[in-house]
Design an enzyme around this catalytic site. Structure first.
Site, PDB file in Angstrom:
ATOM      1  N   THR A   1      -8.108  45.692  43.250  1.00 49.49           N
ATOM      2  CA  THR A   1      -9.014  44.992  42.351  1.00 49.49           C
ATOM      3  C   THR A   1      -9.750  43.873  43.072  1.00 49.49           C
ATOM      4  OG1 THR A   1      -9.123  43.561  40.389  1.00 49.49           O
ATOM      5  CG2 THR A   1      -7.078  43.535  41.621  1.00 49.49           C
TER       6      THR A   1
ATOM      7  N   TYR B   1      -1.756  39.437  37.754  1.00 50.62           N
ATOM      8  CA  TYR B   1      -2.322  40.776  37.965  1.00 50.62           C
ATOM      9  C   TYR B   1      -2.882  40.895  39.374  1.00 50.62           C
ATOM     10  CZ  TYR B   1      -5.952  44.369  37.939  1.00 50.62           C
ATOM     11  OH  TYR B   1      -6.754  45.428  38.281  1.00 50.62           O
TER      12      TYR B   1
END
Length: 340
Positions: A120, A144
């Site tokens: 990501t 995350y």
């Protein structure tokens, strides 16, 4: 190039199901492993071998790798909601780091030569509002992002010790759906802006929440680089072919368009595509969000033949709307059959 079977973990989910389509469209044999916690069995074509289970189940993974003679793994399985990661960090370190480490170990033990990891752009943290390159420092801003960054490090260390090369693909904001409406974003309770806005347009939600009007951006709302999911899936296939062509190299590449839109600009585009204004509700910032994320995609363009084919915001929204309408009809048909 000799094509070999590819295991797609999370292949019944949003991005994974599009990767399955992209691989099949280019002739690659595909196998799917998914625990169906967020994915859907119907999202996997009937003629694709499917295994229901956990990527951390070493015995299951070992059997799949051997049974199908797997030559590469595309690893999508994981959790992706930033605010949830702030509230429940242990879930993210388990699903995204611990289970990925177990999957990598299974791959190493089985002698799988290639591994592609779904990472990501969030690993860059609270960066400047400029296109970010892979050489920029990573500074994960939330659990995350940290859980993904930790897995990137595991892969880098693994590749120094074992004969397996890898590619880390750092996604920017994924949106849209297969232009042929073969798959799309189907989960319930999504936090993705375009998905949420279209659900509101179709009456599934009362409104769209806009989180934060005080960011240092052109209109005060967060800016993101929205990439069509089919272009993202194509990048995975090109990455696989790059790894197979040069087994001695490892890659880390951004996947985005190098241009961004603010939340309000996206909602204005949704209004134009659906032909009516979508109700909006202004709220404060969400925990873990950053002002802007834009991709420098130079490395991907220079390393592979990948070229964007769907890099128009209104096309992204139109493809997503087509899928959302189809999904709504599918669920209404299912409910009618249940009540018959």
């Amino acid at each position: 190039m000799t094509q070999f079977p590819v295991l797609v973990t999370g292949g019944a989910g949003y991005i994974g199901s599009h990767a399955v389509l992209a691989l099949r469209d280019r002739g690659w044999p595909v196998v799917v492993l998914d625990d169906l916690s967020t994915g859907f069995r119907w999202a996997v074509p009937d003629d694709v071998p499917f295994h229901h289970g956990d990527v951390a189940d070493g015995d299951l993974v070992k059997r799949i790798l051997a049974e199908h003679d797997i030559g590469a793994i595309m690893h999508f399985a994981g959790s992706i909601i930033v605010p949830e990661s702030v509230e429940n960090p242990l879930k993210y370190y388990d699903n995204n780091t611990g289970k990925s480490r177990a999957m990598i170990q299974s791959a190493v033990e089985a002698g799988v030569p290639h591994f592609i990891f779904s990472s990501t752009a969030s690993v860059y943290g609270e960066a400047e509002a400029k296109p970010l390159s892979e050489d920029d420092p990573i500074q994960p801003f939330n659990p995350y992002a940290m859980s993904k960054a930790m897995t990137e490090r595991v892969l880098a260390d693994m590749a120094k010790a074992h004969p397996m090369n890898y590619c880390v693909l750092r996604y920017f904001n994924v949106a849209g759906a297969d232009p042929q409406a073969r798959s799309g974003q189907s989960g319930v309770g999504s936090t993705h802006l375009i998905k949420v806005a279209l659900e509101a347009a179709l009456g599934k939600r009362s409104e769209v929440a806009v989180f934060g009007l005080d960011y240092p951006t052109r209109d005060g709302t967060g800016i993101r680089d929205y990439i069509h999911v089919s272009d993202l899936a194509a990048a995975h296939v090109h990455a696989l072919e790059a790894l197979a062509a040069q087994p001695e190299r490892n890659l880390t590449m951004n996947v985005g368009y190098a241009k961004g839109f603010s939340v309000l600009e996206v909602l204005d585009a949704v209004d134009r595509v659906v032909g009516k204004p979508v109700p909006r509700r202004m709220e404060g910032r969400r925990a873990g969000d950053v002002p802007a994320l834009l991709a420098d995609n130079t490395r991907l363009l220079a390393t592979t033949p990948w070229q964007p084919e769907h890099d128009d915001l209104e096309q992204i929204i139109a493809d997503a709307l087509r899928w959302e309408t189809k999904l709504q009809a599918m669920r209404e048909d299912e409910k009618a059959r249940e009540n018959a």
